[in-house]
Structure formats: C-alpha cells, structure tokens
Design an enzyme around this catalytic site. Structure first.
Site, PDB file in Angstrom:
ATOM      1  N   LYS A  35      -2.996   9.094   5.140  1.00 46.01           N
ATOM      2  CA  LYS A  35      -3.067   8.548   6.407  1.00 46.01           C
ATOM      3  C   LYS A  35      -1.683   7.658   6.333  1.00 46.01           C
ATOM      4  O   LYS A  35      -1.017   7.371   5.349  1.00 46.01           O
ATOM      5  CB  LYS A  35      -4.337   7.300   6.399  1.00 46.01           C
ATOM      6  CG  LYS A  35      -4.424   6.306   5.070  1.00 46.01           C
ATOM      7  CD  LYS A  35      -5.713   5.926   4.913  1.00 46.01           C
ATOM      8  CE  LYS A  35      -5.849   4.786   3.688  1.00 46.01           C
ATOM      9  NZ  LYS A  35      -6.980   4.283   3.423  1.00 46.01           N
ATOM     10  N   ARG A  38       0.760  -1.241   0.042  1.00 47.57           N
ATOM     11  CA  ARG A  38      -0.012  -0.115   0.085  1.00 47.57           C
ATOM     12  C   ARG A  38       0.894   1.243   0.092  1.00 47.57           C
ATOM     13  O   ARG A  38       0.343   2.410  -0.281  1.00 47.57           O
ATOM     14  CB  ARG A  38      -0.827   0.109   1.334  1.00 47.57           C
ATOM     15  CG  ARG A  38      -1.865  -1.122   1.295  1.00 47.57           C
ATOM     16  CD  ARG A  38      -2.582  -1.135   2.772  1.00 47.57           C
ATOM     17  NE  ARG A  38      -3.375  -0.067   2.952  1.00 47.57           N
ATOM     18  CZ  ARG A  38      -4.002   0.125   4.005  1.00 47.57           C
ATOM     19  NH1 ARG A  38      -3.949  -0.501   5.186  1.00 47.57           N
ATOM     20  NH2 ARG A  38      -4.927   1.342   4.209  1.00 47.57           N
ATOM     21  N   ASP A  78      -8.549   7.163  12.985  1.00 42.09           N
ATOM     22  CA  ASP A  78      -9.008   5.760  12.397  1.00 42.09           C
ATOM     23  C   ASP A  78     -10.283   5.021  13.150  1.00 42.09           C
ATOM     24  O   ASP A  78     -10.686   5.849  13.973  1.00 42.09           O
ATOM     25  CB  ASP A  78      -7.870   4.944  12.286  1.00 42.09           C
ATOM     26  CG  ASP A  78      -7.556   4.070  11.412  1.00 42.09           C
ATOM     27  OD1 ASP A  78      -8.614   3.840  10.732  1.00 42.09           O
ATOM     28  OD2 ASP A  78      -6.680   3.122  10.895  1.00 42.09           O
ATOM     29  N   HIS A 110      -6.352  -3.479  13.335  1.00 39.61           N
ATOM     30  CA  HIS A 110      -7.359  -3.843  13.092  1.00 39.61           C
ATOM     31  C   HIS A 110      -7.636  -4.995  14.361  1.00 39.61           C
ATOM     32  O   HIS A 110      -8.856  -5.002  14.628  1.00 39.61           O
ATOM     33  CB  HIS A 110      -7.865  -4.451  12.018  1.00 39.61           C
ATOM     34  CG  HIS A 110      -7.924  -3.663  10.879  1.00 39.61           C
ATOM     35  ND1 HIS A 110      -6.518  -3.156  10.081  1.00 39.61           N
ATOM     36  CD2 HIS A 110      -8.733  -2.721  10.056  1.00 39.61           C
ATOM     37  CE1 HIS A 110      -6.840  -2.104   9.022  1.00 39.61           C
ATOM     38  NE2 HIS A 110      -8.369  -1.959   9.142  1.00 39.61           N
TER      39      HIS A 110
END
Length: 340
Positions: free
Chosen positions: A172, A142, A255, A185
C-alpha cells in the site's frame, strides 16, 4: 470461493451479532478485516476469527489486519510483541544493507507468526510509500525510507517474510501516498506533481514489487493524471498507471470506502471503484447500513478479479516454513540493537 462477492467487510465488535452472521452469510464478502475494537483477549480473538472463517465458508477466507510495527498495530502487548517502526529498519539498512534487508524479512516473518497465532492470514504490509519533505505525517515513519530503491528492497523483504509465514501481504498505497498533503482518513489529499516525476519516485517501489499478490489503492487525487477522480475511483489511474505503467496484475483492493477522503453514497462510491478497476472494495467501520450499501454494489467475483482473488487465497493456503520462532526473534532483536 464460489459466490464470494467483491467486498471486504468488518464486524462491529468482539463477537458477531445475529444480524451480522445473517448478513455475512447472505451477502458473502470475499474477506474480513479486524481493528482494535474487535480485539479483547486471546481466546476471544481466536473465536472471532474462527467465526468469520466459518461464515466465509473456506479455510482460506482472508482475514485482514493492519500490523506494521511502530504506531500501526491492531494487536498490542501482551497479545503480540511491539516492533520498531519501519523507518528504523531503514536506518539499519543505511548503515548495513545486508543487516537491514535481513531485519526486514525477519519483521515480516514475525508479524506473520503473531497474527497467525489467532488465525489471521492477511496483513496489510508493506507500506511502500515514499514520503517527501512537506507532506502530511500520516505516512511518516511508516515508510522504510525516502529513497525509492531502499523502500522497494525492504518492502520486498517484508512481503517475502510474511509469505514465508503463510500470510498474504498487501502492499500500500498504490500508486503512492508519500506526497499526500492531508490525512485521507479525514479529507482528500491532492498531489499536483507531474506524472513523469511521480514515475521516477512514487511509482517506482510498486513497479519493483509488481509481482506481489495484492495491493491497496490510495485515496489521492493526482491532478496531472486525472483531475476529477481520486485513484480509487479513477479508471485512468488504475488502467494507465497501476495496471500498465506499474505493471501490477495482482488483486487490487480499495482503501476503506468509509474514509472521509471520499464523499457520497456508499453504494455509488463502491460501484464507481469497482467500475474503475478495483477488484474488491474495503469497508471498515462495521456500520450495518453502510455495509448493506457496499454489498449491494459488489457483484460476485468473476473473470480476472476472481483469478486474482484465487491467487491470493493460494498464498494463504501455503504451509508456513518450519523456522524456530524464538531463534528468529533473537536474531531480529540483535540486528535492531545495532542502531541503538
């Protein structure tokens, strides 16, 4: 946007329930975010976005999505084209700087066109984290590269392309997720790197892009800066690093507050994030009882937070350029074909 409250909410499914309509109308989240669970057909998605803007009360109600290219795409074919991962643009940039920077701008512009086809007006790109050897793979490809200057150059081009298409970009994960040793996460990553080393690498792309209108925080504990609270909840990180050292004065959104990196009651966590200096908090899983806790903590936007939110809506309100998209798609494909 009079009366909008300092949170971003997510619907649970592909249409708004009666309860959601009532809740969103009463609690007035500043914006909304969509995920794969919210996406079925072209007509359905357009209708859902229109419903969210209607309940939001403004044409510029922000409707966010994560559409990066590579493995992070909520819209997939046939609803939107697939694009190479950001790391592939970095590969092109390494061989031809001008071609790489142009491809980055084109990807930002085309991503904007893809989401705007459904009325979605905010994309959580660019990801300008700088990964290091041994870090968790949650960032991985990413990232545009491993060099802060490369990441900053390509991230700026993607953001400029998005804004040319009338879409609000959100960089981000400030002040940098590239060294995270876990997937936030699932658990809280910890980074023990000294602050002065972080300043020359992790913080650098955010400092270079500090004039962008919006940024998303990292749920990471930087133990040399604040050994107690992760960035999202840390007044030290937000005041001293993000606002002062990086110099970012745009809208700071958290987030997802429901990620496992943060533990505790959603009211307490949301209140702590806002007290620490986040302008708005993000809640993504669509669970109504959790949303109620977040909404209770989120006061109406006022002062600097409202100024920053207004500036973001001004970006959304811009008219997109009049480029012929098929020509841009052909140019992008030709550039990316150079790397095989």
């Amino acid at each position: 946007m009079t009366g909008s409250r300092a949170f971003i909410a997510a619907p649970l499914s592909q249409t708004l329930s009666t309860e959601e309509r009532r809740f969103f109308a009463d609690e007035r989240p500043w914006g909304f975010i969509l995920f794969a669970r919210n996406i079925g057909s072209q007509a359905q998605l357009s209708d859902l976005v229109a419903s969210l803007k209607e309940v939001g009360g403004r044409k510029t109600t922000p409707i966010f999505i994560d559409q990066e290219g590579g493995r992070i795409n909520r819209l997939r074919p046939p609803l939107a084209p697939a694009y190479p991962a950001p790391a592939e643009i970095g590969r092109l940039f390494a061989t031809d700087r001008n071609a790489g920077e142009r491809a980055a701008w084109l990807q930002g512009r085309l991503l904007a066109a893809d989401v705007m086809a459904y009325g979605i007006n905010a994309d959580c790109v660019p990801c300008i984290d700088v990964p290091v050897a041994g870090a968790h793979s949650v960032i991985g490809d990413r990232a545009y590269g491993h060099n802060p200057d490369t990441v900053a150059t390509l991230g700026r081009a993607v953001a400029d392309g998005a804004m040319a298409g009338g879409v609000l970009p959100v960089m981000k994960h400030v002040p940098g997720h590239g060294r995270g040793n876990a997937d936030s996460h699932l658990e809280l990553p910890r980074v023990a790197t000294p602050r002065n080393e972080l300043a020359t690498s992790d913080f650098a792309p955010f400092r270079a892009l500090n004039t962008l209108p919006a940024a998303m925080t990292a749920h990471i504990l930087y133990t040399d800066i604040d050994p107690t609270f992760p960035a999202t909840l840390s007044r030290i990180v937000i005041d001293s690093v993000i606002r002062t050292e990086i110099g970012f004065d745009g809208l700071l959104m958290s987030d997802d507050m429901s990620m496992k990196a943060l533990s505790g009651d959603l009211y307490d966590l949301s209140a702590a994030a806002l007290s620490a200096g986040c302008d708005v908090v993000l809640h993504c899983n669509g669970e109504m009882e959790e949303m109620r806790r977040v909404a209770r903590a989120a006061q109406p936007l006022a002062g600097e937070a409202k100024r920053r939110a207004d500036a973001c809506e001004a970006v959304i309100g811009r008219v997109a350029d009049t480029a012929v998209l098929e020509e841009l798609r052909s140019e992008y494909a030709a550039l990316m074909a150079e790397i095989g």
